[in-house]
Design a protein around this motif. Sequence first.
Motif, short mmCIF file in Angstrom:
data_model
loop_
_atom_site.label_atom_id
_atom_site.label_comp_id
_atom_site.label_asym_id
_atom_site.label_seq_id
_atom_site.Cartn_x
_atom_site.Cartn_y
_atom_site.Cartn_z
N PRO A 108 0.82 -1.22 0.00
CA PRO A 108 0.00 0.00 0.00
C PRO A 108 0.85 1.27 0.00
O PRO A 108 1.92 1.30 0.60
CB PRO A 108 -0.79 -0.09 1.31
CG PRO A 108 -0.60 -1.45 1.84
CD PRO A 108 0.59 -2.05 1.19
N HIS A 109 0.36 2.28 -0.68
CA HIS A 109 1.05 3.56 -0.72
C HIS A 109 0.88 4.30 0.61
O HIS A 109 0.02 3.95 1.42
CB HIS A 109 0.54 4.39 -1.89
CG HIS A 109 0.99 3.86 -3.22
ND1 HIS A 109 0.67 4.46 -4.41
CD2 HIS A 109 1.78 2.78 -3.54
CE1 HIS A 109 1.22 3.78 -5.41
NE2 HIS A 109 1.89 2.76 -4.90
N ALA A 110 1.71 5.33 0.79
CA ALA A 110 1.77 6.05 2.06
C ALA A 110 0.40 6.62 2.47
O ALA A 110 0.01 6.53 3.64
CB ALA A 110 2.78 7.19 1.92
N GLU A 111 -0.32 7.19 1.51
CA GLU A 111 -1.60 7.83 1.82
C GLU A 111 -2.60 6.81 2.34
O GLU A 111 -3.37 7.08 3.26
CB GLU A 111 -2.18 8.49 0.56
CG GLU A 111 -1.27 9.50 -0.12
CD GLU A 111 -0.34 8.87 -1.14
OE1 GLU A 111 0.18 7.76 -0.89
OE2 GLU A 111 -0.09 9.49 -2.18
N VAL A 112 -2.58 5.61 1.73
CA VAL A 112 -3.50 4.55 2.14
C VAL A 112 -3.16 4.10 3.56
O VAL A 112 -4.05 3.94 4.41
CB VAL A 112 -3.40 3.36 1.15
CG1 VAL A 112 -4.21 2.17 1.63
CG2 VAL A 112 -3.83 3.80 -0.24
N PRO A 152 0.10 12.43 -4.88
CA PRO A 152 -0.67 11.18 -4.84
C PRO A 152 -0.88 10.62 -6.25
O PRO A 152 -1.07 11.39 -7.20
CB PRO A 152 -2.01 11.60 -4.22
CG PRO A 152 -1.69 12.83 -3.44
CD PRO A 152 -0.61 13.53 -4.22
N CYS A 153 -0.84 9.30 -6.37
CA CYS A 153 -0.91 8.71 -7.71
C CYS A 153 -2.32 8.70 -8.25
O CYS A 153 -3.30 8.76 -7.51
CB CYS A 153 -0.28 7.32 -7.71
SG CYS A 153 -1.20 6.11 -6.77
N SER A 154 -2.41 8.60 -9.58
CA SER A 154 -3.70 8.70 -10.26
C SER A 154 -3.96 7.47 -11.11
O SER A 154 -4.91 7.43 -11.87
CB SER A 154 -3.67 9.93 -11.16
OG SER A 154 -2.53 9.86 -12.02
N PRO A 184 -5.54 4.01 -7.42
CA PRO A 184 -5.06 5.39 -7.28
C PRO A 184 -5.32 6.00 -5.90
O PRO A 184 -6.44 5.93 -5.38
CB PRO A 184 -5.85 6.18 -8.33
CG PRO A 184 -6.68 5.21 -9.07
CD PRO A 184 -6.57 3.87 -8.46
N CYS A 185 -4.29 6.60 -5.33
CA CYS A 185 -4.43 7.24 -4.02
C CYS A 185 -5.33 8.47 -4.12
O CYS A 185 -6.07 8.78 -3.19
CB CYS A 185 -3.07 7.65 -3.48
SG CYS A 185 -2.07 6.23 -3.06
N ALA A 186 -5.26 9.19 -5.26
CA ALA A 186 -6.06 10.41 -5.39
C ALA A 186 -7.55 10.06 -5.27
O ALA A 186 -8.32 10.78 -4.61
CB ALA A 186 -5.77 11.07 -6.74
ZN ZN Z 1 -0.56 6.00 -4.64
#
Ligand code: ZN
Length: 339
Positions: free
Chosen positions: A51-55, A82-84, A91-93
């Motif tokens: 998982p990405h940081a935002e998640v 944040p990725c799209s 996507p985190c966005a």
């Molecule tokens: Zn992301």
Amino acid sequence: MLDYPKYIARTLHLARLGCYYVAPNPMVGAVLVNKDGNIIAEGWHKQFGGPHAEVECVRNYELGIKNYEKLEECTLFVNLEPCSHYGKTPPCAKMIIEKGVGRVVVGLLDPNPLVAGKGVQMLRDAGIEVVVGVMEKECRELNKRFICLHEKKRPYVILKWAQTKDGYLDKFRVESLEFREGPLVISTAWTKQLVHQMRAENMAILVGSGTALADNPGLKTTRWPGRNPIRVLLDRRGRVPMNSKIFSDDAETIVYRDNTEWQYVLGDLAKRGIHSVMVEGGAEILNMIIQDGTWDEMHIEVSDKALGEEGVPASKVSLPLQPKQIIDGHYIYELRGRE
Ligand code: ZN
Ligand code: AOF
């Protein structure tokens, strides 16, 4: 008004915790801050494919006991846009929009063409306030390898060697069928450890056939936590036997035989998704790269002892007045290549 750099500095600190495990992905950290300026959750990208940081951050918030804040009044800080895109993760966005976060502060736009501004656009289109470009220099420095791969389509190159006080990499060694003299030991236990830290930080390590034959190095990361780098061998004459340590099962090994031209090697490593390579020698390879001019950093250790006789000369570079560090009496210099 929140102190943006303060929170972006915190995201950089968190991002660095993923240092040895996320390559070739960037290091990313995120913090969620309420309207009073308190950090109410944190997260970072822990592992490649994970998982990405935002998640991580939003999940930590939801699992926490203080999950009663109104997210529309909160600000999410992240050192990279944040990725799209749908990659290994969604996507985190999109997630940020769905959770209803009020504002997003981004350290740096993502140079990955799959994202490159589209993440910020998605957030803005959804009516979220987005601030871009906080502590940009520090954000770029942290992810210099990832940025180099995407912007220059080549890995970040670090040249590394140790030399005696009188400028030699090695002595001329005695070699016969019965006896082969070992290499001149220049580094100390402590400076060796720093080299292994660099091996863990970079995705690949490169040597020439001369070094592989003379020293038979395994090029593993044993004195520092983290992964073994991918080994890269330039062996134009096909001289290195398959039972050499460089071909052990500990890590992948890429061999260049037909074409060992530096620009070709760099382009090919980039195609394989390798974002960084440290070059550990020998003299011929280091000189070839310095001649070519495509390198980003040089790390030179100068011992306090002289060889006192003719040996294998180190590349002649003008060293800065001040070393970056002095360890065990050895001067450690760090130089940057042209941008
Ligand atoms: Zn992301
Ligand atoms: C973020 N937050 O924590 C990371 C990002 O294959 P994936 O799905 O993991 O996507 C990798 C790409 O996503 C990577 O190249 C970079 O552009 C971005 N990484 N983005 O918002 C993160 N690790």
